[in-house]
Design a protein around this motif. Structure first.
Motif: not given
Length: 117
Positions: A53-57, A59-62, A107-116
């Protein structure tokens, strides 16, 4: 929340520049996807993978990991009810996932995701 898979999100300055190391030296051969700012490389035989990942497109933080779940709405509700900080709201993204970012107490940022499907 039922966790189906966890993917490490490695921060890199340039995905194309990093690709050779992960596909050449590590032998990950399958580019599952590449959106320019995020790409996943996998060994199709073992399932070993890495996400660059370079920079999330949007979200404000990665995030540092992506937690794949079968019920992202329930996970979002649970995070809210538990009082965790939501860094990026529950969103259906243009590339076909539904996700939110939550900050863990450390402080860890976690992306919680579901794929359609």
């Amino acid at each position: 929340m039922r966790v189906k898979r966890i993917t490490t999100n490695l921060s890199v300055p340039d995905i194309q520049a990093a690709k050779g190391f992960y596909t050449g030296f590590l032998g990950l051969t399958d580019e599952e996807f590449n959106l320019g700012w995020v790409a996943r490389y996998t060994d199709p035989d073992t399932g070993a993978h890495v996400q660059l990942v370079t920079k999330d497109s949007t979200a404000p933080e990665d995030s540092v990991i992506s937690v794949h779940t079968d019920d992202v709405e329930a996970a979002y509700t649970e995070a809210m009810e538990s009082g965790y900080e939501i860094v990026h709201p529950l969103t259906t993204e243009p590339w076909g996932v539904r996700r939110f970012f939550v900050r863990a107490p450390d402080g860890t940022i976690i992306n919680v995701v579901a794929h359609h499907d």
